[in-house]
Design a protein around this motif. Structure first.
Motif, PDB file in Angstrom:
ATOM      1  N   GLY A  96       0.783  -1.220   0.000  1.00 39.08           N
ATOM      2  CA  GLY A  96       0.000   0.000   0.000  1.00 39.08           C
ATOM      3  C   GLY A  96       0.818   1.275   0.000  1.00 39.08           C
ATOM      4  O   GLY A  96       0.257   2.368   0.006  1.00 39.08           O
ATOM      5  N   GLU A  97       2.116   1.151  -0.017  1.00 38.63           N
ATOM      6  CA  GLU A  97       2.956   2.357  -0.110  1.00 38.63           C
ATOM      7  C   GLU A  97       3.104   2.693  -1.588  1.00 38.63           C
ATOM      8  O   GLU A  97       4.016   2.260  -2.274  1.00 38.63           O
ATOM      9  N   ILE A  98       2.175   3.522  -2.069  1.00 37.91           N
ATOM     10  CA  ILE A  98       1.980   3.663  -3.505  1.00 37.91           C
ATOM     11  C   ILE A  98       2.758   4.800  -4.143  1.00 37.91           C
ATOM     12  O   ILE A  98       2.538   5.123  -5.304  1.00 37.91           O
TER      13      ILE A  98
ATOM     14  N   HIS B  43       5.535   5.084  -5.505  1.00 32.01           N
ATOM     15  CA  HIS B  43       6.266   4.795  -6.736  1.00 32.01           C
ATOM     16  C   HIS B  43       5.445   4.078  -7.783  1.00 32.01           C
ATOM     17  O   HIS B  43       5.971   3.670  -8.821  1.00 32.01           O
ATOM     18  N   LEU B  44       4.199   3.890  -7.524  1.00 26.55           N
ATOM     19  CA  LEU B  44       3.344   3.229  -8.502  1.00 26.55           C
ATOM     20  C   LEU B  44       3.317   4.043  -9.793  1.00 26.55           C
ATOM     21  O   LEU B  44       3.143   5.263  -9.769  1.00 26.55           O
ATOM     22  N   ILE B  45       3.500   3.377 -10.924  1.00 27.31           N
ATOM     23  CA  ILE B  45       3.502   4.082 -12.206  1.00 27.31           C
ATOM     24  C   ILE B  45       2.063   4.398 -12.619  1.00 27.31           C
ATOM     25  O   ILE B  45       1.219   3.516 -12.659  1.00 27.31           O
ATOM     26  N   THR B  46       1.815   5.651 -12.898  1.00 26.59           N
ATOM     27  CA  THR B  46       0.464   6.031 -13.309  1.00 26.59           C
ATOM     28  C   THR B  46       0.578   7.091 -14.415  1.00 26.59           C
ATOM     29  O   THR B  46       1.670   7.388 -14.892  1.00 26.59           O
ATOM     30  N   ALA B  47      -0.571   7.613 -14.785  1.00 28.78           N
ATOM     31  CA  ALA B  47      -0.592   8.600 -15.859  1.00 28.78           C
ATOM     32  C   ALA B  47      -0.342   9.986 -15.279  1.00 28.78           C
ATOM     33  O   ALA B  47      -1.200  10.540 -14.593  1.00 28.78           O
TER      34      ALA B  47
ATOM     35  N   ALA C 217       3.999   8.320 -18.436  1.00 21.90           N
ATOM     36  CA  ALA C 217       4.035   7.367 -17.331  1.00 21.90           C
ATOM     37  C   ALA C 217       4.976   7.865 -16.245  1.00 21.90           C
ATOM     38  O   ALA C 217       6.165   8.042 -16.483  1.00 21.90           O
TER      39      ALA C 217
ATOM     40  N   ALA D 129      -4.817   0.129 -10.946  1.00 19.72           N
ATOM     41  CA  ALA D 129      -3.879  -0.866 -10.412  1.00 19.72           C
ATOM     42  C   ALA D 129      -4.533  -1.667  -9.301  1.00 19.72           C
ATOM     43  O   ALA D 129      -4.411  -2.897  -9.239  1.00 19.72           O
ATOM     44  N   LEU D 130      -5.255  -0.979  -8.424  1.00 20.20           N
ATOM     45  CA  LEU D 130      -5.939  -1.676  -7.337  1.00 20.20           C
ATOM     46  C   LEU D 130      -6.959  -2.661  -7.885  1.00 20.20           C
ATOM     47  O   LEU D 130      -7.068  -3.797  -7.409  1.00 20.20           O
TER      48      LEU D 130
ATOM     49  N   LEU E 295      -3.794  -2.718 -16.458  1.00 25.97           N
ATOM     50  CA  LEU E 295      -2.915  -1.999 -15.545  1.00 25.97           C
ATOM     51  C   LEU E 295      -2.111  -0.965 -16.323  1.00 25.97           C
ATOM     52  O   LEU E 295      -1.544  -1.260 -17.375  1.00 25.97           O
ATOM     53  N   ILE E 296      -2.052   0.251 -15.799  1.00 26.11           N
ATOM     54  CA  ILE E 296      -1.310   1.310 -16.493  1.00 26.11           C
ATOM     55  C   ILE E 296       0.181   1.132 -16.243  1.00 26.11           C
ATOM     56  O   ILE E 296       0.625   1.033 -15.099  1.00 26.11           O
TER      57      ILE E 296
ATOM     58  N   ALA F  72       2.172   6.479 -20.757  1.00 28.55           N
ATOM     59  CA  ALA F  72       1.380   5.646 -19.865  1.00 28.55           C
ATOM     60  C   ALA F  72       0.324   4.882 -20.673  1.00 28.55           C
ATOM     61  O   ALA F  72      -0.532   5.500 -21.303  1.00 28.55           O
TER      62      ALA F  72
ATOM     63  N   THR G 295       6.386  -3.035 -10.367  1.00 27.81           N
ATOM     64  CA  THR G 295       6.310  -1.930  -9.415  1.00 27.81           C
ATOM     65  C   THR G 295       4.926  -1.854  -8.774  1.00 27.81           C
ATOM     66  O   THR G 295       4.797  -1.637  -7.567  1.00 27.81           O
TER      67      THR G 295
ATOM     68  N   THR H 197       4.355  -2.181  -4.822  1.00 31.96           N
ATOM     69  CA  THR H 197       3.744  -1.124  -4.015  1.00 31.96           C
ATOM     70  C   THR H 197       2.435  -1.590  -3.377  1.00 31.96           C
ATOM     71  O   THR H 197       2.151  -1.253  -2.245  1.00 31.96           O
ATOM     72  N   LEU H 198       1.671  -2.378  -4.087  1.00 36.12           N
ATOM     73  CA  LEU H 198       0.362  -2.736  -3.544  1.00 36.12           C
ATOM     74  C   LEU H 198       0.390  -4.012  -2.712  1.00 36.12           C
ATOM     75  O   LEU H 198      -0.413  -4.164  -1.795  1.00 36.12           O
TER      76      LEU H 198
END
Lengths: 362, 362
Positions: free
Chosen positions: A232-234, A236-240, A245, A288-289, B237-238, B245, B287, B291-292
């Motif tokens: 859950g430490e997000i 560094h999660l790659i997102t838009a 990215a 992602a979730l 997933l992105i 992204a 990643t 993270t999750l």
DNA sequence: CAGTTGTAGGCAAGGCCTCTAACTAGAATT
DNA sequence: AATTCTAGTTAGAGGCCTTGCCTACAACTG
């Protein structure tokens, strides 16, 4: 596996009696027999044992308080000194310590405002010591607004993440003050647990958007913490992000929304940002979730998360796998969750103490 | 909660005896007493009950096979007809059905090659019917190479994902053939379970890269399936694609690596692609997992995943939260995982059948 | 006020389950 | 034939839970 001994039966009876008293607070033996489904002699024996062990006590109250006819009965309850649990939350703005008894009552609360992480080291032991001096503290749960190493209970700093509370080893600080375990977890995980109890949903995700960013995944009715507790430490999660990215935390960097000096989110400046851009980044996290955890619902909490609810909902509705989004509903969620866990542990601890034999003739 | 009855003790004894026989295959009462830790008379009584219920039988074998002096003992084992479990895997290239008994032995195996999803509907019932006719099938586990709805057991098609096996309701097809439950899950989840047993790690992630893309998360020692069983369906997933992204599955679209007509990955053409670009996209997925779910290790499986191991490892080493990457080690992982689950369920089923009283005098 | 009703709690007996200890059964060894 | 050793049974004790009945005692009834 368990051995099939008669002692096992006895301990099951005792557990029934204790758990009934925890929820009903006081009961006569006759009421206990009905509540537990056990026979009157069995309950009587169990009560006798538990009184002898000091876990249960005659409250002194007697039945005929307008109850009608019949012989007077004695009400039994948990013993006065059967123990309490300490609940501590550590956040950038202050430290709170509560005491809960096995009934679930909060019997004391202390709050100390602090102005910076440096004060935690001094305030935490003093707040705890007060409570410990006044009560028979059996165990402690701690909520901290930073990632927590599951194996050691220490707070850890992850790269590029804000370190709100700072370096701290709550087990080392609080452990010596009491005799039982000290359970430390991240505020978001506790919050998710509180939300879990309020929602009654076995699989959901809790997305926390405050000065720090975090989330928690509840799967099959439990908060899943991962190998070292950093699930859950997000950050560094790659997102838009605005430019492609991007790691989630850097989206805020690119938008100029991080506090100078620290790596925390500047919540005040957030209201000037474009909600659509934020929602798009958050949407990536939600995706992602959804793909990895398949929640029934995604709950949004934290200081600024709920204010973006509409934008997030709109963003997620466009996803190929939409998921219901809702705002968190529990007030003081970390404290509530940590308290609930403490209560659970305390009750189990109490039950586990009802062990050794006490022969009848004494 | 459980009631403290004497029957409970009896059933615990019976469970001890049954579980010992499951692993040791045949034991005398004296050996059972040692194995279970129960006294000889207790074991004798339990064996008598279990024989009477038809769950345990005298194997006919007698001890003095060079064991030395002493009275001859009788070896007891699980009854011949105590039941088996059916294990079915459904993949684009064929359907396999196995039969496992409570010892864990595979006592039959049937495989039918198929040329397309359309044949599944015809092959599945015929393969299953063969096995069911020959054995006392108590329950069934099914592995399918498609997302499975946890609540119904049906295969579901997600948008933009390949639908390798196609529309199918295994519970409806197989349920009527046997009397017990039919447990359906996705091949990746079963594979993760097999890997879990091989690895002995409580928290890890399994990333499957084949014609379909998927992953599974093992948390606290269990595969976590999410609300509707779609946890790990990572197509959307992105992640970091060639142009920014991008949803994971579209990375392959942009690279021209999807099969014409279907939405599956064209594995043959993959070797011509730039491993670094693929690894970058996969790194985004890793990643997200880190993270999750905070896995202790990420296991890479599937037809082409392990060949990219070095590139993925290199990519992930650059991440702010590196995680060990390793190749999957179990052969036939989906079948192995589904078989292990079937064995577990079968044994529990067998134990649960040892219930009703059998008075001694007969 | 005496008798009745109804509840709290105790006592005794019975049924089970497991355990220990002693005993029987039967084969190999001496 | 006596001894030794192991498998399994029998006998008895201890414990736990249950049913059924009894006593204590307060409130209601007439």
């Amino acid at each position: 596996m368990t051995k099939p001994s008669q002692e096992l039966l006895r301990s099951i009876s005792d557990e029934h009696v204790l758990r009934s008293l925890m929820t009903a607070r006081k009961l006569t033996r006759a009421e206990l027999a009905i509540q537990t489904g056990l026979s009157k002699p069995t309950v009587s024996e169990s009560v006798r044992r538990l009184v002898e062990q000091g876990l249960v006590a005659d409250t002194g109250e007697r039945t005929p308080g307008g109850r009608g006819k019949g012989r007077v009965g004695s009400f039994y309850g948990l013993a006065e000194d059967s123990g309490v649990a300490l609940v501590v939350t550590i956040a950038p703005d202050g430290v709170t310590a509560e005491c809960v008894d096995a009934y679930g009552d909060v019997i004391s609360r202390t709050h100390r405002t602090i102005t910076g992480p440096a004060e935690v080291a001094a305030v935490l032991p003093s707040v705890a010591a007060e409570t410990v001096a006044a009560h028979n503290v059996r165990l402690c749960t701690v909520s901290a607004a930073d990632p927590v190493d599951r194996r050691t209970g220490r707070l850890v700093q992850l790269p590029d993440s804000p370190f709100l509370v700072g370096d701290l080893d709550p087990v080392a600080v609080l452990g010596p003050l009491l005799h039982g375990p000290v359970v430390v977890d991240n505020d978001v995980n506790w919050a998710a647990q509180a939300e879990h109890e309020a929602l009654g949903v076995a699989d959901f995700a809790y997305l926390f958007l405050g000065e720090g960013l975090g989330c928690a995944v509840v799967s099959d009715g439990e908060v899943r913490r991962g190998h070292s507790g950093l699930a859950g430490e997000i950050s560094h999660l790659i997102t838009a992000g605005p430019t492609g990215a991007t790691p989630f935390i850097e989206v805020f960097g690119e938008l100029g929304l991080r506090q100078d000096g620290t790596t925390a989110i500047d919540v005040a400046r957030l209201r000037d940002a474009d909600p659509a851009v934020l929602a798009r980044a958050i949407g990536g996290v939600v995706t992602a979730l959804v793909t990895l955890a398949d929640p029934e619902v995604v709950v949004i909490g934290g200081s600024w998360g709920p204010s973006l609810l509409d934008a997030i909902t709109a963003e997620c509705a466009r996803s190929p796998r939409p998921v219901p989004i809702r705002a968190a509903s529990v007030a003081n969620p970390s404290l509530t969750g940590a308290r609930a866990a403490a209560l659970d542990l305390l009750r189990t601890d109490l039950v586990s103490r009802a062990g050794p034999r006490t022969p009848r003739s004494g």
